[in-house]
Write an enzyme that holds these catalytic residues in place. Sequence first.
Site, PDB file in Angstrom:
ATOM      1  N   SER A 172       0.822  -1.202   0.000  1.00 28.65           N
ATOM      2  CA  SER A 172       0.000   0.000   0.000  1.00 28.65           C
ATOM      3  C   SER A 172       0.866   1.265   0.000  1.00 28.65           C
ATOM      4  O   SER A 172       1.777   1.388  -0.819  1.00 28.65           O
ATOM      5  CB  SER A 172      -0.956  -0.044   1.201  1.00 28.65           C
ATOM      6  OG  SER A 172      -1.993   0.872   1.062  1.00 28.65           O
ATOM      7  N   ASP A 371      -8.457  -5.963  -5.522  1.00 29.93           N
ATOM      8  CA  ASP A 371      -8.179  -4.708  -4.824  1.00 29.93           C
ATOM      9  C   ASP A 371      -8.810  -3.550  -5.586  1.00 29.93           C
ATOM     10  O   ASP A 371      -8.763  -3.500  -6.815  1.00 29.93           O
ATOM     11  CB  ASP A 371      -6.665  -4.500  -4.710  1.00 29.93           C
ATOM     12  CG  ASP A 371      -6.306  -3.321  -3.829  1.00 29.93           C
ATOM     13  OD1 ASP A 371      -7.170  -2.859  -3.058  1.00 29.93           O
ATOM     14  OD2 ASP A 371      -5.147  -2.864  -3.907  1.00 29.93           O
ATOM     15  N   HIS A 430      -6.399  -6.361  -1.455  1.00 28.51           N
ATOM     16  CA  HIS A 430      -5.294  -5.460  -1.124  1.00 28.51           C
ATOM     17  C   HIS A 430      -4.190  -6.168  -0.342  1.00 28.51           C
ATOM     18  O   HIS A 430      -3.008  -5.942  -0.577  1.00 28.51           O
ATOM     19  CB  HIS A 430      -5.847  -4.296  -0.309  1.00 28.51           C
ATOM     20  CG  HIS A 430      -4.907  -3.153  -0.133  1.00 28.51           C
ATOM     21  ND1 HIS A 430      -4.422  -2.409  -1.181  1.00 28.51           N
ATOM     22  CD2 HIS A 430      -4.367  -2.604   0.991  1.00 28.51           C
ATOM     23  CE1 HIS A 430      -3.637  -1.454  -0.730  1.00 28.51           C
ATOM     24  NE2 HIS A 430      -3.575  -1.566   0.593  1.00 28.51           N
TER      25      HIS A 430
END
Length: 459
Positions: A172, A371, A430
Amino acid sequence: MASLHAPLLLPPLFLSVLLLFLSNHSVHVHADTARATGTPDGTEEWGYIDVRPGAHMFWWLYYSEKVVTSSNLPLVLWLQGGPGASGVGYGNFQEVGPLTVDLKPRSSTWLNAAHLLFVDNPVGTGFSYVENSTLLTRNNKQATIDLVAFLGKFFGSHKSLKSTPFFVVAESYGGKFATELGVALKEKIDSGSLNINFKGVALGDTWISPIDFLYAWPPLLQSFSLVDEEGASSLLRYADSAQSEMENGNFLNATMIWGDMEEAVLKLADDVDFYNMLKHDKSEELSANVHGLARLAARHLSVTQSSDLAEVMNGPIRQKLGIIPNKISWSESSNLVFGALSEDFMKDTIKQVDELLTAGVNVTIYSGQLDLICCTTGTEAWLQKLKWSGLPGFQVAKRTPLYCDNDRQTAAFVKRYKNLSFYWIMNAGHMVPSDNPCMALKMLKLITGQSGSSFFSES
Protein backbone atom coordinates in the site's frame (compact mmCIF):
# COMPACT_ATOMS: atom_id res chain seq x y z
CA MET A 1 -16.48 18.88 1.65
CA ALA A 2 -14.99 19.41 -1.80
CA SER A 3 -16.93 21.01 -4.60
CA LEU A 4 -16.55 19.61 -8.07
CA HIS A 5 -17.39 22.96 -9.61
CA ALA A 6 -14.72 25.08 -7.98
CA PRO A 7 -11.27 24.54 -6.49
CA LEU A 8 -11.32 23.41 -2.87
CA LEU A 9 -9.75 26.10 -0.72
CA LEU A 10 -9.08 24.94 2.81
CA PRO A 11 -9.76 27.71 5.33
CA PRO A 12 -6.54 29.18 6.77
CA LEU A 13 -8.04 28.68 10.23
CA PHE A 14 -8.33 24.92 9.60
CA LEU A 15 -4.67 24.68 8.61
CA SER A 16 -3.60 26.83 11.56
CA VAL A 17 -5.51 24.66 14.02
CA LEU A 18 -4.06 21.48 12.50
CA LEU A 19 -0.47 22.75 12.69
CA LEU A 20 -0.99 24.07 16.21
CA PHE A 21 -2.34 20.68 17.30
CA LEU A 22 0.62 18.87 15.76
CA SER A 23 3.15 21.23 17.35
CA ASN A 24 1.66 20.99 20.83
CA HIS A 25 0.86 17.29 20.94
CA SER A 26 3.77 15.88 22.90
CA VAL A 27 4.57 12.54 24.47
CA HIS A 28 7.37 13.61 26.82
CA VAL A 29 8.92 10.16 27.07
CA HIS A 30 12.67 9.74 26.92
CA ALA A 31 14.01 6.44 25.65
CA ASP A 32 17.27 4.66 26.12
CA THR A 33 18.03 4.17 22.43
CA ALA A 34 20.45 1.37 23.19
CA ARG A 35 17.65 -0.79 24.49
CA ALA A 36 17.39 -4.04 22.60
CA THR A 37 16.60 -7.53 23.72
CA GLY A 38 15.19 -10.78 22.41
CA THR A 39 14.23 -14.36 23.11
CA PRO A 40 16.61 -16.64 25.04
CA ASP A 41 17.08 -18.90 22.01
CA GLY A 42 18.20 -15.99 19.83
CA THR A 43 15.51 -16.48 17.17
CA GLU A 44 13.93 -13.07 17.85
CA GLU A 45 15.33 -9.63 18.60
CA TRP A 46 13.63 -6.26 19.07
CA GLY A 47 14.43 -2.79 20.24
CA TYR A 48 14.46 0.94 19.63
CA ILE A 49 16.80 2.86 17.38
CA ASP A 50 17.11 6.62 17.69
CA VAL A 51 16.82 7.89 14.10
CA ARG A 52 16.97 11.50 15.29
CA PRO A 53 17.14 13.08 18.74
CA GLY A 54 13.70 12.51 20.22
CA ALA A 55 12.54 10.21 17.40
CA HIS A 56 12.51 6.52 18.35
CA MET A 57 11.83 3.77 15.84
CA PHE A 58 10.75 0.33 17.04
CA TRP A 59 11.87 -2.81 15.19
CA TRP A 60 11.37 -6.57 15.53
CA LEU A 61 13.60 -9.14 13.85
CA TYR A 62 12.76 -12.81 13.37
CA TYR A 63 15.45 -15.24 12.27
CA SER A 64 14.20 -18.09 10.13
CA GLU A 65 14.76 -21.53 11.58
CA LYS A 66 16.06 -22.48 8.14
CA VAL A 67 19.22 -20.49 8.80
CA VAL A 68 20.98 -23.71 9.73
CA THR A 69 20.36 -25.16 6.25
CA SER A 70 20.81 -22.04 4.16
CA SER A 71 23.65 -19.62 4.82
CA ASN A 72 22.35 -17.40 2.01
CA LEU A 73 18.78 -17.04 3.27
CA PRO A 74 17.55 -13.48 2.56
CA LEU A 75 16.47 -10.77 4.97
CA VAL A 76 13.14 -9.08 4.15
CA LEU A 77 12.24 -5.65 5.50
CA TRP A 78 8.44 -5.27 5.56
CA LEU A 79 7.06 -1.74 5.16
CA GLN A 80 3.38 -1.20 6.00
CA GLY A 81 1.15 1.46 4.47
CA GLY A 82 -1.24 4.04 5.84
CA PRO A 83 0.76 6.17 6.20
CA GLY A 84 0.62 5.41 9.89
CA ALA A 85 -0.29 1.70 9.93
CA SER A 86 1.85 -0.56 12.11
CA GLY A 87 4.01 -3.15 10.37
CA VAL A 88 5.11 -4.61 13.71
CA GLY A 89 1.44 -5.25 14.43
CA TYR A 90 -0.58 -5.65 11.25
CA GLY A 91 1.96 -6.99 8.75
CA ASN A 92 3.43 -9.23 11.40
CA PHE A 93 0.33 -10.77 13.01
CA GLN A 94 -2.22 -10.38 10.22
CA GLU A 95 -0.11 -11.20 7.18
CA VAL A 96 3.35 -12.77 7.12
CA GLY A 97 4.77 -13.18 10.63
CA PRO A 98 5.16 -16.49 12.51
CA LEU A 99 2.00 -16.07 14.61
CA THR A 100 -1.59 -15.09 13.91
CA VAL A 101 -3.57 -12.58 15.98
CA ASP A 102 -4.68 -15.59 18.05
CA LEU A 103 -0.97 -16.21 18.74
CA LYS A 104 -1.12 -19.52 16.89
CA PRO A 105 1.51 -20.67 14.35
CA ARG A 106 0.99 -19.44 10.78
CA SER A 107 1.80 -22.19 8.29
CA SER A 108 2.28 -19.68 5.47
CA THR A 109 4.67 -17.39 7.36
CA TRP A 110 7.35 -15.82 5.22
CA LEU A 111 9.87 -17.17 7.74
CA ASN A 112 9.67 -20.29 5.56
CA ALA A 113 11.73 -18.38 3.01
CA ALA A 114 13.47 -15.48 4.78
CA HIS A 115 14.45 -13.70 7.95
CA LEU A 116 11.87 -10.98 8.66
CA LEU A 117 12.46 -7.44 9.89
CA PHE A 118 9.38 -5.42 10.87
CA VAL A 119 9.53 -1.73 11.68
CA ASP A 120 6.93 0.78 12.81
CA ASN A 121 7.51 3.50 10.23
CA PRO A 122 7.30 6.50 10.15
CA VAL A 123 8.05 7.48 13.74
CA GLY A 124 4.78 7.99 15.57
CA THR A 125 3.40 4.72 14.21
CA GLY A 126 2.68 1.72 16.43
CA PHE A 127 5.32 1.38 19.15
CA SER A 128 7.57 3.96 17.46
CA TYR A 129 7.18 7.43 18.89
CA VAL A 130 8.44 10.99 19.03
CA GLU A 131 8.96 13.03 22.18
CA ASN A 132 7.18 15.95 20.56
CA SER A 133 4.95 15.82 17.50
CA THR A 134 6.99 18.56 15.83
CA LEU A 135 9.40 15.67 15.21
CA LEU A 136 6.89 13.79 13.01
CA THR A 137 7.96 13.49 9.38
CA ARG A 138 6.17 15.94 7.08
CA ASN A 139 7.08 14.33 3.75
CA ASN A 140 8.37 11.08 2.30
CA LYS A 141 11.89 12.46 1.94
CA GLN A 142 12.11 12.98 5.70
CA ALA A 143 10.69 9.50 6.30
CA THR A 144 13.35 8.09 3.94
CA ILE A 145 16.12 9.86 5.83
CA ASP A 146 14.84 8.24 9.03
CA LEU A 147 14.71 4.79 7.41
CA VAL A 148 18.25 5.13 6.08
CA ALA A 149 19.43 6.17 9.55
CA PHE A 150 17.58 3.21 11.03
CA LEU A 151 19.13 0.71 8.60
CA GLY A 152 22.60 2.17 9.03
CA LYS A 153 22.42 1.64 12.79
CA PHE A 154 20.63 -1.69 12.48
CA PHE A 155 23.24 -3.22 10.17
CA GLY A 156 25.97 -1.58 12.26
CA SER A 157 24.83 -3.67 15.22
CA HIS A 158 24.06 -6.76 13.08
CA LYS A 159 27.28 -7.09 11.12
CA SER A 160 26.61 -10.76 10.36
CA LEU A 161 23.63 -9.67 8.24
CA LYS A 162 25.55 -7.22 6.05
CA SER A 163 26.29 -9.89 3.45
CA THR A 164 22.79 -11.35 3.64
CA PRO A 165 20.66 -10.71 0.52
CA PHE A 166 18.45 -7.82 1.58
CA PHE A 167 15.00 -7.12 0.08
CA VAL A 168 12.49 -4.40 0.85
CA VAL A 169 8.85 -5.56 0.52
CA ALA A 170 6.14 -2.94 0.83
CA GLU A 171 2.35 -2.86 0.89
CA SER A 172 0.00 0.00 0.00
CA TYR A 173 1.40 3.44 0.95
CA GLY A 174 4.55 1.61 2.08
CA GLY A 175 5.48 1.42 -1.61
CA LYS A 176 6.11 5.15 -1.69
CA PHE A 177 8.50 4.75 1.23
CA ALA A 178 10.12 1.71 -0.41
CA THR A 179 10.83 3.38 -3.75
CA GLU A 180 12.46 6.42 -2.17
CA LEU A 181 14.33 4.21 0.29
CA GLY A 182 15.60 2.00 -2.53
CA VAL A 183 17.01 4.98 -4.40
CA ALA A 184 18.68 6.31 -1.24
CA LEU A 185 20.20 2.90 -0.41
CA LYS A 186 21.59 2.48 -3.93
CA GLU A 187 23.19 5.92 -3.76
CA LYS A 188 24.80 5.21 -0.39
CA ILE A 189 26.02 1.79 -1.48
CA ASP A 190 27.52 3.21 -4.67
CA SER A 191 29.25 5.99 -2.73
CA GLY A 192 30.74 3.46 -0.31
CA SER A 193 29.01 4.94 2.75
CA LEU A 194 26.84 1.86 3.29
CA ASN A 195 27.93 -1.75 3.00
CA ILE A 196 24.93 -4.08 2.66
CA ASN A 197 23.83 -6.66 0.09
CA PHE A 198 20.78 -4.80 -1.27
CA LYS A 199 19.05 -7.06 -3.82
CA GLY A 200 15.70 -5.51 -4.67
CA VAL A 201 12.35 -3.93 -3.92
CA ALA A 202 8.89 -5.53 -4.11
CA LEU A 203 5.84 -3.26 -4.39
CA GLY A 204 2.58 -4.92 -3.35
CA ASP A 205 -0.67 -3.09 -4.20
CA THR A 206 1.20 0.16 -3.67
CA TRP A 207 0.02 3.77 -3.81
CA ILE A 208 2.76 4.80 -6.26
CA SER A 209 0.65 7.14 -8.43
CA PRO A 210 -2.56 8.16 -6.64
CA ILE A 211 -4.14 10.01 -9.56
CA ASP A 212 -3.90 6.92 -11.76
CA PHE A 213 -5.96 5.01 -9.18
CA LEU A 214 -8.59 7.74 -8.98
CA TYR A 215 -9.05 7.59 -12.75
CA ALA A 216 -9.08 3.78 -12.69
CA TRP A 217 -11.82 3.43 -10.06
CA PRO A 218 -14.89 4.49 -12.12
CA PRO A 219 -14.46 2.11 -15.09
CA LEU A 220 -13.36 -0.71 -12.79
CA LEU A 221 -16.40 -0.26 -10.54
CA GLN A 222 -18.63 -0.22 -13.60
CA SER A 223 -17.07 -3.41 -14.95
CA PHE A 224 -17.87 -5.09 -11.62
CA SER A 225 -21.50 -3.86 -11.81
CA LEU A 226 -20.94 -1.71 -8.73
CA VAL A 227 -21.88 1.56 -10.46
CA ASP A 228 -23.70 2.36 -13.68
CA GLU A 229 -22.54 4.67 -16.47
CA GLU A 230 -23.99 7.75 -14.79
CA GLY A 231 -22.31 6.87 -11.51
CA ALA A 232 -18.97 6.28 -13.23
CA SER A 233 -19.23 9.66 -14.97
CA SER A 234 -19.94 11.43 -11.69
CA LEU A 235 -16.91 9.80 -10.07
CA LEU A 236 -14.62 10.81 -12.94
CA ARG A 237 -15.33 14.46 -12.12
CA TYR A 238 -13.66 13.97 -8.73
CA ALA A 239 -10.56 12.63 -10.45
CA ASP A 240 -10.57 15.61 -12.82
CA SER A 241 -10.86 17.99 -9.87
CA ALA A 242 -7.99 16.30 -8.01
CA GLN A 243 -5.86 16.38 -11.15
CA SER A 244 -6.52 20.12 -11.53
CA GLU A 245 -5.51 20.79 -7.93
CA MET A 246 -2.31 18.77 -8.35
CA GLU A 247 -1.39 20.65 -11.52
CA ASN A 248 -1.70 23.87 -9.53
CA GLY A 249 0.45 22.49 -6.72
CA ASN A 250 -2.44 22.20 -4.26
CA PHE A 251 -1.69 18.69 -3.06
CA LEU A 252 -3.46 19.00 0.29
CA ASN A 253 -6.61 20.04 -1.56
CA ALA A 254 -6.18 17.01 -3.82
CA THR A 255 -6.00 14.79 -0.74
CA MET A 256 -9.30 16.19 0.49
CA ILE A 257 -10.90 15.61 -2.91
CA TRP A 258 -9.64 12.02 -2.81
CA GLY A 259 -11.49 11.68 0.48
CA ASP A 260 -14.66 13.07 -1.05
CA MET A 261 -14.34 10.66 -3.95
CA GLU A 262 -13.99 7.70 -1.61
CA GLU A 263 -17.16 8.72 0.22
CA ALA A 264 -18.96 9.05 -3.11
CA VAL A 265 -17.80 5.54 -4.08
CA LEU A 266 -19.12 4.14 -0.81
CA LYS A 267 -22.51 5.74 -1.36
CA LEU A 268 -22.84 4.71 -5.01
CA ALA A 269 -21.53 1.17 -4.52
CA ASP A 270 -23.31 0.40 -1.25
CA ASP A 271 -20.21 0.47 0.97
CA VAL A 272 -18.03 -1.63 -1.31
CA ASP A 273 -14.91 -2.81 0.50
CA PHE A 274 -11.99 -0.83 -0.94
CA TYR A 275 -9.70 -3.74 -0.12
CA ASN A 276 -11.78 -6.46 -1.78
CA MET A 277 -14.41 -5.54 -4.36
CA LEU A 278 -16.38 -8.74 -3.79
CA LYS A 279 -17.24 -7.59 -0.28
CA HIS A 280 -19.32 -4.79 1.21
CA ASP A 281 -18.27 -3.33 4.54
CA LYS A 282 -21.17 -2.04 6.62
CA SER A 283 -19.10 -1.73 9.79
CA GLU A 284 -17.78 1.78 9.16
CA GLU A 285 -19.44 4.19 11.58
CA LEU A 286 -17.50 7.43 11.66
CA SER A 287 -18.84 10.07 13.98
CA ALA A 288 -20.59 12.98 12.28
CA ASN A 289 -18.34 15.22 14.38
CA VAL A 290 -15.18 13.87 12.75
CA HIS A 291 -14.20 16.05 9.80
CA GLY A 292 -11.33 16.91 7.49
CA LEU A 293 -8.02 15.07 7.70
CA ALA A 294 -9.02 13.20 10.85
CA ARG A 295 -11.99 11.68 9.00
CA LEU A 296 -9.88 10.77 5.98
CA ALA A 297 -7.25 9.13 8.17
CA ALA A 298 -9.79 7.21 10.24
CA ARG A 299 -11.46 5.76 7.14
CA HIS A 300 -8.31 5.08 5.15
CA LEU A 301 -6.56 3.36 8.05
CA SER A 302 -9.61 1.37 9.12
CA VAL A 303 -8.30 -1.70 7.28
CA THR A 304 -5.77 -2.26 10.06
CA GLN A 305 -8.16 -1.64 12.92
CA SER A 306 -8.88 -4.75 14.93
CA SER A 307 -9.85 -4.73 18.59
CA ASP A 308 -8.41 -8.23 18.91
CA LEU A 309 -5.05 -7.12 17.52
CA ALA A 310 -4.98 -4.05 19.77
CA GLU A 311 -5.67 -6.21 22.82
CA VAL A 312 -2.90 -8.60 21.84
CA MET A 313 -0.37 -5.84 21.14
CA ASN A 314 -1.10 -3.93 24.34
CA GLY A 315 -1.42 -7.14 26.38
CA PRO A 316 0.74 -10.25 25.94
CA ILE A 317 2.97 -8.78 23.21
CA ARG A 318 3.74 -5.65 25.20
CA GLN A 319 4.52 -7.84 28.21
CA LYS A 320 6.78 -10.05 26.10
CA LEU A 321 8.70 -7.14 24.61
CA GLY A 322 9.31 -5.58 28.02
CA ILE A 323 10.86 -2.33 26.77
CA ILE A 324 7.88 -0.28 25.62
CA PRO A 325 7.64 2.99 27.63
CA ASN A 326 4.64 3.07 29.95
CA LYS A 327 3.07 6.09 28.27
CA ILE A 328 3.20 4.57 24.79
CA SER A 329 0.09 2.65 23.82
CA TRP A 330 0.07 0.68 20.57
CA SER A 331 -2.66 1.58 18.11
CA GLU A 332 -3.45 0.07 14.74
CA SER A 333 -2.92 3.38 12.99
CA SER A 334 -1.85 6.92 13.69
CA ASN A 335 -4.05 9.79 12.58
CA LEU A 336 -1.25 12.17 13.52
CA VAL A 337 1.19 10.47 11.13
CA PHE A 338 -1.40 10.49 8.36
CA GLY A 339 -2.16 14.16 8.94
CA ALA A 340 1.51 15.14 9.02
CA LEU A 341 2.07 13.50 5.62
CA SER A 342 -1.19 14.63 4.04
CA GLU A 343 0.44 17.07 1.62
CA ASP A 344 2.57 14.24 0.22
CA PHE A 345 -0.32 11.79 0.04
CA MET A 346 -1.32 12.50 -3.58
CA LYS A 347 2.22 12.87 -4.92
CA ASP A 348 3.62 10.01 -7.01
CA THR A 349 6.98 8.23 -6.90
CA ILE A 350 7.08 7.02 -10.52
CA LYS A 351 10.40 8.83 -10.95
CA GLN A 352 11.93 6.77 -8.15
CA VAL A 353 10.76 3.51 -9.76
CA ASP A 354 12.42 4.68 -12.97
CA GLU A 355 15.64 5.42 -11.09
CA LEU A 356 15.68 1.99 -9.49
CA LEU A 357 15.15 0.20 -12.79
CA THR A 358 17.72 2.33 -14.62
CA ALA A 359 20.24 1.66 -11.83
CA GLY A 360 19.75 -2.09 -12.30
CA VAL A 361 17.92 -2.69 -9.02
CA ASN A 362 15.48 -5.62 -9.17
CA VAL A 363 11.91 -4.30 -8.97
CA THR A 364 8.88 -6.54 -8.44
CA ILE A 365 5.31 -5.28 -8.70
CA TYR A 366 2.45 -7.44 -7.48
CA SER A 367 -1.27 -6.74 -7.43
CA GLY A 368 -4.34 -8.53 -6.09
CA GLN A 369 -7.04 -8.72 -8.74
CA LEU A 370 -9.85 -7.79 -6.29
CA ASP A 371 -8.18 -4.71 -4.82
CA LEU A 372 -9.90 -1.39 -5.48
CA ILE A 373 -7.86 1.18 -3.53
CA CYS A 374 -4.62 0.32 -5.39
CA CYS A 375 -6.26 -1.54 -8.25
CA THR A 376 -4.43 -3.51 -10.91
CA THR A 377 -5.63 -1.29 -13.75
CA GLY A 378 -4.33 1.79 -11.94
CA THR A 379 -1.01 0.07 -11.35
CA GLU A 380 -0.78 -0.84 -15.04
CA ALA A 381 -1.55 2.79 -15.90
CA TRP A 382 1.35 4.26 -13.93
CA LEU A 383 3.62 1.49 -15.17
CA GLN A 384 3.09 2.79 -18.73
CA LYS A 385 4.43 6.19 -17.63
CA LEU A 386 7.90 4.79 -16.90
CA LYS A 387 10.74 6.21 -18.96
CA TRP A 388 12.90 3.14 -18.32
CA SER A 389 14.52 1.95 -21.56
CA GLY A 390 13.40 -1.63 -20.91
CA LEU A 391 9.67 -0.81 -20.87
CA PRO A 392 9.04 -1.69 -24.55
CA GLY A 393 10.63 -5.10 -23.99
CA PHE A 394 8.55 -5.65 -20.88
CA GLN A 395 5.36 -4.76 -22.72
CA VAL A 396 5.83 -7.50 -25.30
CA ALA A 397 7.14 -10.12 -22.86
CA LYS A 398 5.10 -13.28 -22.44
CA ARG A 399 2.81 -13.62 -19.41
CA THR A 400 3.09 -17.00 -17.68
CA PRO A 401 0.55 -18.67 -15.34
CA LEU A 402 1.62 -19.84 -11.89
CA TYR A 403 0.10 -22.54 -9.68
CA CYS A 404 0.24 -23.30 -5.99
CA ASP A 405 1.39 -26.70 -4.73
CA ASN A 406 -0.59 -29.42 -6.54
CA ASP A 407 -3.58 -27.18 -7.28
CA ARG A 408 -4.10 -26.66 -11.01
CA GLN A 409 -6.28 -23.60 -10.46
CA THR A 410 -4.42 -20.57 -11.77
CA ALA A 411 -3.05 -18.69 -8.75
CA ALA A 412 -1.21 -15.91 -10.57
CA PHE A 413 0.29 -14.67 -13.80
CA VAL A 414 3.79 -13.28 -14.06
CA LYS A 415 5.63 -11.25 -16.67
CA ARG A 416 9.39 -10.65 -16.46
CA TYR A 417 11.88 -8.61 -18.44
CA LYS A 418 15.40 -7.74 -17.32
CA ASN A 419 15.10 -6.41 -13.73
CA LEU A 420 11.33 -5.81 -13.74
CA SER A 421 8.69 -8.38 -12.85
CA PHE A 422 4.92 -8.05 -12.48
CA TYR A 423 2.66 -10.53 -10.67
CA TRP A 424 -1.10 -10.55 -11.15
CA ILE A 425 -2.36 -12.42 -8.06
CA MET A 426 -5.69 -14.22 -8.40
CA ASN A 427 -8.37 -14.38 -5.68
CA ALA A 428 -6.69 -11.67 -3.64
CA GLY A 429 -7.50 -8.13 -2.66
CA HIS A 430 -5.29 -5.46 -1.12
CA MET A 431 -3.61 -7.75 1.43
CA VAL A 432 -2.23 -10.45 -0.87
CA PRO A 433 -0.46 -12.52 1.83
CA SER A 434 -3.71 -12.78 3.80
CA ASP A 435 -5.97 -13.52 0.83
CA ASN A 436 -3.73 -15.88 -1.13
CA PRO A 437 -1.03 -16.99 1.32
CA CYS A 438 0.26 -19.94 -0.69
CA MET A 439 0.88 -17.85 -3.79
CA ALA A 440 2.35 -14.99 -1.78
CA LEU A 441 4.92 -17.32 -0.23
CA LYS A 442 5.72 -18.89 -3.58
CA MET A 443 6.16 -15.42 -5.06
CA LEU A 444 8.58 -14.48 -2.28
CA LYS A 445 10.67 -17.56 -3.07
CA LEU A 446 10.72 -16.55 -6.74
CA ILE A 447 11.67 -12.98 -5.90
CA THR A 448 14.54 -14.11 -3.67
CA GLY A 449 15.79 -16.78 -6.07
CA GLN A 450 14.75 -19.84 -4.04
CA SER A 451 12.49 -21.38 -6.67
CA GLY A 452 15.17 -23.47 -8.33
CA SER A 453 15.16 -21.29 -11.42
CA SER A 454 16.37 -17.83 -12.28
CA PHE A 455 13.93 -15.15 -11.21
CA PHE A 456 14.77 -12.49 -13.76
CA SER A 457 15.13 -13.40 -17.40
CA GLU A 458 15.31 -11.61 -20.70
CA SER A 459 12.16 -12.18 -22.71
